[in-house]
Design an enzyme around this catalytic site. Structure first.
Site, PDB file in Angstrom:
ATOM      1  N   PRO A  38       0.789  -1.234   0.000  1.00  0.00           N
ATOM      2  CA  PRO A  38       0.000   0.000   0.000  1.00  0.00           C
ATOM      3  C   PRO A  38       0.823   1.287   0.000  1.00  0.00           C
ATOM      4  O   PRO A  38       1.858   1.366   0.660  1.00  0.00           O
ATOM      5  CB  PRO A  38      -0.820  -0.102   1.293  1.00  0.00           C
ATOM      6  N   ASN A  39       0.336   2.238  -0.742  1.00  0.00           N
ATOM      7  CA  ASN A  39       0.870   3.606  -0.833  1.00  0.00           C
ATOM      8  C   ASN A  39       2.170   3.733  -1.622  1.00  0.00           C
ATOM      9  O   ASN A  39       2.637   4.844  -1.863  1.00  0.00           O
ATOM     10  CB  ASN A  39       1.056   4.230   0.568  1.00  0.00           C
ATOM     11  N   ARG A  46       5.088  11.175  -2.003  1.00  0.00           N
ATOM     12  CA  ARG A  46       4.873  10.827  -0.611  1.00  0.00           C
ATOM     13  C   ARG A  46       6.177  10.936   0.174  1.00  0.00           C
ATOM     14  O   ARG A  46       7.190  10.387  -0.232  1.00  0.00           O
ATOM     15  CB  ARG A  46       4.372   9.384  -0.612  1.00  0.00           C
ATOM     16  N   TYR A  51      11.378   8.421   1.415  1.00  0.00           N
ATOM     17  CA  TYR A  51      11.297   7.525   0.252  1.00  0.00           C
ATOM     18  C   TYR A  51      11.909   8.078  -1.037  1.00  0.00           C
ATOM     19  O   TYR A  51      11.892   7.398  -2.059  1.00  0.00           O
ATOM     20  CB  TYR A  51       9.828   7.132   0.024  1.00  0.00           C
ATOM     21  N   ASN A 102       8.119  -5.608  -1.246  1.00  0.00           N
ATOM     22  CA  ASN A 102       8.040  -4.503  -0.305  1.00  0.00           C
ATOM     23  C   ASN A 102       6.580  -4.463   0.141  1.00  0.00           C
ATOM     24  O   ASN A 102       5.731  -3.900  -0.542  1.00  0.00           O
ATOM     25  CB  ASN A 102       8.453  -3.184  -0.961  1.00  0.00           C
ATOM     26  N   ALA A 105       3.280  -1.078   4.676  1.00  0.00           N
ATOM     27  CA  ALA A 105       2.727  -1.111   6.039  1.00  0.00           C
ATOM     28  C   ALA A 105       2.288  -2.511   6.464  1.00  0.00           C
ATOM     29  O   ALA A 105       2.318  -2.836   7.660  1.00  0.00           O
ATOM     30  CB  ALA A 105       1.562  -0.125   6.145  1.00  0.00           C
ATOM     31  N   HIS A 108       4.266  -4.897   8.874  1.00  0.00           N
ATOM     32  CA  HIS A 108       4.212  -4.830  10.338  1.00  0.00           C
ATOM     33  C   HIS A 108       2.920  -5.398  10.913  1.00  0.00           C
ATOM     34  O   HIS A 108       2.758  -5.459  12.123  1.00  0.00           O
ATOM     35  CB  HIS A 108       4.361  -3.363  10.774  1.00  0.00           C
ATOM     36  N   ASP A 115       1.873 -15.778   6.099  1.00  0.00           N
ATOM     37  CA  ASP A 115       1.496 -17.177   5.875  1.00  0.00           C
ATOM     38  C   ASP A 115       1.606 -17.550   4.393  1.00  0.00           C
ATOM     39  O   ASP A 115       2.065 -18.643   4.049  1.00  0.00           O
ATOM     40  CB  ASP A 115       0.066 -17.437   6.370  1.00  0.00           C
ATOM     41  N   GLU A 126      12.956  -9.652   0.960  1.00  0.00           N
ATOM     42  CA  GLU A 126      12.175  -8.576   1.573  1.00  0.00           C
ATOM     43  C   GLU A 126      12.896  -7.253   1.331  1.00  0.00           C
ATOM     44  O   GLU A 126      14.111  -7.183   1.405  1.00  0.00           O
ATOM     45  CB  GLU A 126      12.054  -8.825   3.083  1.00  0.00           C
ATOM     46  N   HIS A 128      12.773  -2.852   1.845  1.00  0.00           N
ATOM     47  CA  HIS A 128      12.210  -1.585   2.325  1.00  0.00           C
ATOM     48  C   HIS A 128      13.098  -0.451   1.852  1.00  0.00           C
ATOM     49  O   HIS A 128      14.326  -0.554   1.906  1.00  0.00           O
ATOM     50  CB  HIS A 128      12.111  -1.564   3.852  1.00  0.00           C
ATOM     51  N   SER A 130      13.141   2.629   3.210  1.00  0.00           N
ATOM     52  CA  SER A 130      13.684   3.306   4.396  1.00  0.00           C
ATOM     53  C   SER A 130      14.269   2.265   5.350  1.00  0.00           C
ATOM     54  O   SER A 130      14.040   1.061   5.197  1.00  0.00           O
ATOM     55  CB  SER A 130      12.565   4.096   5.091  1.00  0.00           C
ATOM     56  N   ARG A 135      13.149   3.975  12.639  1.00  0.00           N
ATOM     57  CA  ARG A 135      11.925   4.777  12.589  1.00  0.00           C
ATOM     58  C   ARG A 135      11.026   4.474  13.803  1.00  0.00           C
ATOM     59  O   ARG A 135      11.519   3.977  14.814  1.00  0.00           O
ATOM     60  CB  ARG A 135      11.210   4.521  11.247  1.00  0.00           C
ATOM     61  N   ARG A 139       7.216   0.288  13.359  1.00  0.00           N
ATOM     62  CA  ARG A 139       7.811  -0.173  12.087  1.00  0.00           C
ATOM     63  C   ARG A 139       9.011  -1.084  12.316  1.00  0.00           C
ATOM     64  O   ARG A 139       9.545  -1.670  11.377  1.00  0.00           O
ATOM     65  CB  ARG A 139       8.281   1.020  11.257  1.00  0.00           C
TER      66      ARG A 139
HETATM   67  C1  DQA Z   1       8.324   0.779   3.697  1.00  0.00           C
HETATM   68  C2  DQA Z   1       8.375   0.984   5.210  1.00  0.00           C
HETATM   69  C3  DQA Z   1       7.020   0.757   5.837  1.00  0.00           C
HETATM   70  O1  DQA Z   1       7.093   0.944   7.252  1.00  0.00           O
HETATM   71  C4  DQA Z   1       6.038   1.742   5.306  1.00  0.00           C
HETATM   72  O2  DQA Z   1       4.746   1.485   5.823  1.00  0.00           O
HETATM   73  C5  DQA Z   1       6.007   1.800   3.812  1.00  0.00           C
HETATM   74  C6  DQA Z   1       7.245   1.635   3.062  1.00  0.00           C
HETATM   75  C7  DQA Z   1       9.636   1.137   3.008  1.00  0.00           C
HETATM   76  O3  DQA Z   1       9.794   0.787   1.834  1.00  0.00           O
HETATM   77  O4  DQA Z   1      10.488   1.795   3.621  1.00  0.00           O
HETATM   78  O5  DQA Z   1       4.958   2.057   3.221  1.00  0.00           O
HETATM   79  O6  DQA Z   1       8.051  -0.590   3.430  1.00  0.00           O
END
Ligand code: DQA
Length: 175
Positions: A38-39, A46, A51, A102, A105, A108, A115, A126, A128, A130, A135, A139
């Site tokens: 998401p996002n 953003r 980011y 990635n 959110a 977490h 699963d 995996e 990320h 950031s 943080r 997170r």
């Molecule tokens: C993220 C870190 C997450 O905590 C956050 O909710 C994101 C992006 C990252 O790529 O740093 O949306 O996964």
């Protein structure tokens, strides 16, 4: 002569089968999916301090270019919906040789995504953008880290390129 043809035919068939097998095999182990949670579609607008300024579209383009260079076929997916991400992971069992994720959110919060990843028996990275450990407290916990092969965090959007390089190596070593 006819007897030579009847003699040689099985060998030709085996040869053709072999070529198909090689082509099939080399294609099979080269398909990866990059799943974004998401996002992440809002990258570039953003929270640039976390980011960066690269847009989602540009990031996708960079990932496709890197993958092409390494002769990987890549699907670049994004969803804001938890269940859709679970479906992507389930479908990847049949269709993709590796997952770069990635989960944003959902990293977490989502036992469902964890699963689904646990059922996937091929390489998972995996990712990320950031450094989630630098943080907010909420997170600093990833529900997926212990069901993946490796992870990249805190290196900005370059992390995607690094993940593609690492996935390429993981898949090469498997063959
Ligand atoms: C993220 C870190 C997450 O905590 C956050 O909710 C994101 C992006 C990252 O790529 O740093 O949306 O996964």
């Amino acid at each position: 002569s006819l007897s030579f043809i009847t003699f040689a035919l099985p060998f030709n068939l085996i040869f053709i089968f072999f070529i198909f097998f090689i082509v099939y095999k080399s294609r099979m182990s080269n398909k990866i999916i990059i799943i974004n949670g998401p996002n992440l579609n809002l990258l570039g607008e953003r929270e640039q301090s976390q980011y960066g300024s690269l847009t989602f579209e540009k990031l996708k383009e960079n990932c496709l270019n890197k993958s092409k260079e390494l002769e990987l076929t890549v699907e670049f997916a994004q969803s804001n919906i938890e269940g859709e991400i679970v479906n992507l992971i389930q479908n990847a069992r049949k269709n993709f040789d590796g997952i770069i994720i990635n989960a944003a959110a959902f990293t977490h919060t989502s036992v469902a995504i964890r699963d689904a990843l646990e059922v996937y028996k091929k390489p998972i990275i995996e990712l990320h953008i950031s450094n989630i450990y630098k943080r907010e407290k909420f997170r600093q916990k990833s529900l997926i880290s212990d069901v993946v092969d490796g992870g990249i965090f805190g290196l900005g959007t370059d992390g995607y390129i690094l993940a593609i390089i690492s996935m390429h190596k993981l898949l090469k070593n498997e063959n």
